[in-house]
Design a protein around this motif. Structure first.
Motif, PDB file in Angstrom:
ATOM      1  N   LYS A  19       0.933  -1.032   0.004  1.00 17.65           N
ATOM      2  CA  LYS A  19      -0.225  -0.137  -0.025  1.00 17.65           C
ATOM      3  C   LYS A  19       0.585   1.512   0.364  1.00 17.65           C
ATOM      4  O   LYS A  19       0.630   2.323  -0.697  1.00 17.65           O
ATOM      5  CB  LYS A  19      -0.772  -0.154   1.354  1.00 17.65           C
ATOM      6  CG  LYS A  19      -1.993  -1.367   1.128  1.00 17.65           C
ATOM      7  CD  LYS A  19      -2.660  -0.901   2.322  1.00 17.65           C
ATOM      8  CE  LYS A  19      -4.327  -2.151   2.532  1.00 17.65           C
ATOM      9  NZ  LYS A  19      -4.796  -1.873   3.286  1.00 17.65           N
ATOM     10  N   LYS A  20       1.966   1.099   0.953  1.00 16.88           N
ATOM     11  CA  LYS A  20       2.952   2.646   1.325  1.00 16.88           C
ATOM     12  C   LYS A  20       3.868   2.365  -0.353  1.00 16.88           C
ATOM     13  O   LYS A  20       3.551   3.516  -0.997  1.00 16.88           O
ATOM     14  CB  LYS A  20       3.965   2.214   1.970  1.00 16.88           C
ATOM     15  CG  LYS A  20       3.046   2.633   3.664  1.00 16.88           C
ATOM     16  CD  LYS A  20       4.355   2.160   4.575  1.00 16.88           C
ATOM     17  CE  LYS A  20       3.857   2.620   5.999  1.00 16.88           C
ATOM     18  NZ  LYS A  20       4.322   2.247   7.235  1.00 16.88           N
ATOM     19  N   ARG A  21       4.373   1.501  -1.093  1.00 14.89           N
ATOM     20  CA  ARG A  21       4.686   1.728  -2.600  1.00 14.89           C
ATOM     21  C   ARG A  21       3.589   1.870  -3.114  1.00 14.89           C
ATOM     22  O   ARG A  21       4.385   2.745  -3.911  1.00 14.89           O
ATOM     23  CB  ARG A  21       5.516   0.155  -2.664  1.00 14.89           C
ATOM     24  CG  ARG A  21       6.677  -0.219  -2.005  1.00 14.89           C
ATOM     25  CD  ARG A  21       7.480  -1.073  -2.892  1.00 14.89           C
ATOM     26  NE  ARG A  21       8.020  -1.110  -1.716  1.00 14.89           N
ATOM     27  CZ  ARG A  21       9.243  -2.700  -1.988  1.00 14.89           C
ATOM     28  NH1 ARG A  21       8.801  -3.237  -2.095  1.00 14.89           N
ATOM     29  NH2 ARG A  21       9.931  -2.134  -1.382  1.00 14.89           N
ATOM     30  N   GLU A  34       0.804   4.197  -2.969  1.00 16.44           N
ATOM     31  CA  GLU A  34       1.113   5.007  -2.704  1.00 16.44           C
ATOM     32  C   GLU A  34       2.260   5.785  -3.162  1.00 16.44           C
ATOM     33  O   GLU A  34       1.876   7.537  -3.688  1.00 16.44           O
ATOM     34  CB  GLU A  34       0.290   6.014  -1.585  1.00 16.44           C
ATOM     35  CG  GLU A  34       0.482   7.314  -0.734  1.00 16.44           C
ATOM     36  CD  GLU A  34       0.493   7.284   0.849  1.00 16.44           C
ATOM     37  OE1 GLU A  34       1.048   7.984   1.392  1.00 16.44           O
ATOM     38  OE2 GLU A  34      -0.672   6.273   1.592  1.00 16.44           O
ATOM     39  N   LEU A  35       3.466   5.948  -2.974  1.00 18.61           N
ATOM     40  CA  LEU A  35       4.672   6.938  -2.797  1.00 18.61           C
ATOM     41  C   LEU A  35       4.542   6.954  -5.117  1.00 18.61           C
ATOM     42  O   LEU A  35       4.158   8.001  -5.572  1.00 18.61           O
ATOM     43  CB  LEU A  35       5.517   5.451  -2.493  1.00 18.61           C
ATOM     44  CG  LEU A  35       7.042   6.424  -3.181  1.00 18.61           C
ATOM     45  CD1 LEU A  35       7.714   8.018  -2.791  1.00 18.61           C
ATOM     46  CD2 LEU A  35       8.111   5.568  -2.676  1.00 18.61           C
ATOM     47  N   LEU A  36       4.255   5.682  -5.725  1.00 21.62           N
ATOM     48  CA  LEU A  36       4.002   5.474  -7.222  1.00 21.62           C
ATOM     49  C   LEU A  36       3.328   6.285  -7.839  1.00 21.62           C
ATOM     50  O   LEU A  36       2.990   7.415  -8.414  1.00 21.62           O
ATOM     51  CB  LEU A  36       4.222   4.694  -7.483  1.00 21.62           C
ATOM     52  CG  LEU A  36       5.322   3.434  -7.477  1.00 21.62           C
ATOM     53  CD1 LEU A  36       5.147   1.698  -7.741  1.00 21.62           C
ATOM     54  CD2 LEU A  36       6.725   3.765  -8.256  1.00 21.62           C
ATOM     55  N   ASN A  37       1.777   6.802  -7.339  1.00 24.91           N
ATOM     56  CA  ASN A  37       0.771   7.221  -6.897  1.00 24.91           C
ATOM     57  C   ASN A  37       1.569   9.175  -7.165  1.00 24.91           C
ATOM     58  O   ASN A  37       1.056  10.469  -7.788  1.00 24.91           O
ATOM     59  CB  ASN A  37      -0.159   7.613  -6.655  1.00 24.91           C
ATOM     60  CG  ASN A  37      -0.729   5.973  -7.030  1.00 24.91           C
ATOM     61  OD1 ASN A  37      -0.849   6.284  -7.970  1.00 24.91           O
ATOM     62  ND2 ASN A  37      -1.721   5.728  -6.324  1.00 24.91           N
ATOM     63  N   THR A  38       2.313   9.906  -6.085  1.00 28.58           N
ATOM     64  CA  THR A  38       3.018  11.213  -6.262  1.00 28.58           C
ATOM     65  C   THR A  38       3.890  11.523  -7.079  1.00 28.58           C
ATOM     66  O   THR A  38       3.881  12.014  -7.877  1.00 28.58           O
ATOM     67  CB  THR A  38       3.698  11.313  -5.106  1.00 28.58           C
ATOM     68  OG1 THR A  38       4.650  10.162  -4.505  1.00 28.58           O
ATOM     69  CG2 THR A  38       2.779  11.247  -3.136  1.00 28.58           C
ATOM     70  N   VAL A  39       4.825   9.515  -7.485  1.00 27.71           N
ATOM     71  CA  VAL A  39       5.687  10.132  -8.503  1.00 27.71           C
ATOM     72  C   VAL A  39       4.662  10.306 -10.496  1.00 27.71           C
ATOM     73  O   VAL A  39       5.983  10.806 -10.908  1.00 27.71           O
ATOM     74  CB  VAL A  39       6.995   8.545  -8.209  1.00 27.71           C
ATOM     75  CG1 VAL A  39       7.925   9.333  -9.732  1.00 27.71           C
ATOM     76  CG2 VAL A  39       7.279   9.305  -7.200  1.00 27.71           C
ATOM     77  N   TYR A  40       4.361   9.247 -10.077  1.00 26.08           N
ATOM     78  CA  TYR A  40       3.951   8.946 -11.553  1.00 26.08           C
ATOM     79  C   TYR A  40       2.498   9.736 -12.023  1.00 26.08           C
ATOM     80  O   TYR A  40       1.413   9.066 -12.957  1.00 26.08           O
ATOM     81  CB  TYR A  40       3.707   7.452 -11.836  1.00 26.08           C
ATOM     82  CG  TYR A  40       4.900   7.007 -11.774  1.00 26.08           C
ATOM     83  CD1 TYR A  40       5.889   7.543 -12.844  1.00 26.08           C
ATOM     84  CD2 TYR A  40       5.664   6.281 -11.160  1.00 26.08           C
ATOM     85  CE1 TYR A  40       7.650   6.472 -13.368  1.00 26.08           C
ATOM     86  CE2 TYR A  40       7.181   5.679 -11.130  1.00 26.08           C
ATOM     87  CZ  TYR A  40       7.380   6.017 -11.953  1.00 26.08           C
ATOM     88  OH  TYR A  40       8.872   5.124 -12.529  1.00 26.08           O
ATOM     89  N   SER A  42      -2.050   6.780 -12.571  1.00 30.51           N
ATOM     90  CA  SER A  42      -2.064   6.516 -11.333  1.00 30.51           C
ATOM     91  C   SER A  42      -2.492   4.821 -11.177  1.00 30.51           C
ATOM     92  O   SER A  42      -2.694   4.189 -11.896  1.00 30.51           O
ATOM     93  CB  SER A  42      -3.368   6.804 -11.068  1.00 30.51           C
ATOM     94  OG  SER A  42      -4.576   6.660 -12.311  1.00 30.51           O
TER      95      SER A  42
END
Length: 80
Positions: free
Chosen positions: A43-45, A47-53, A57
């Motif tokens: 879940k954390k990864r 969430e992080l990928l959604n902020t980067v890419y 989404s």
């Protein structure tokens, strides 16, 4: 369990990439047990990928049932 099974599939839907992992384990009741490291890290990864890419989404759907667990990761607008 001696007859454990894991199925992994990757499919395309228009510009979306769908990754699904399904097992035939005992499943779990999310409201009755603490979340383990595996699901928490996943879940954390996401969430992080959604902020980067952005604007692409990633959606994460986890479903547990008697006889297994299903994890669906949808990478929206990742393919052209």
């Amino acid at each position: 369990m001696t007859n454990g099974r894991i199925e992994v599939s990757v499919t395309r839907r228009n510009n979306d990439l769908m990754l699904q992992i399904v097992d035939n384990g005992q499943g779990y009741k999310p409201n009755e047990i603490k979340e383990g490291h595996g699901i928490g890290v996943l879940k954390k990864r996401v969430e992080l990928l959604n902020t980067v890419y952005r604007p692409s989404s990633i959606d994460l759907k986890i479903r547990s049932f008697d006889g297994g667990t299903s994890i669906l990761i949808e990478l929206n607008n990742w393919l052209e």
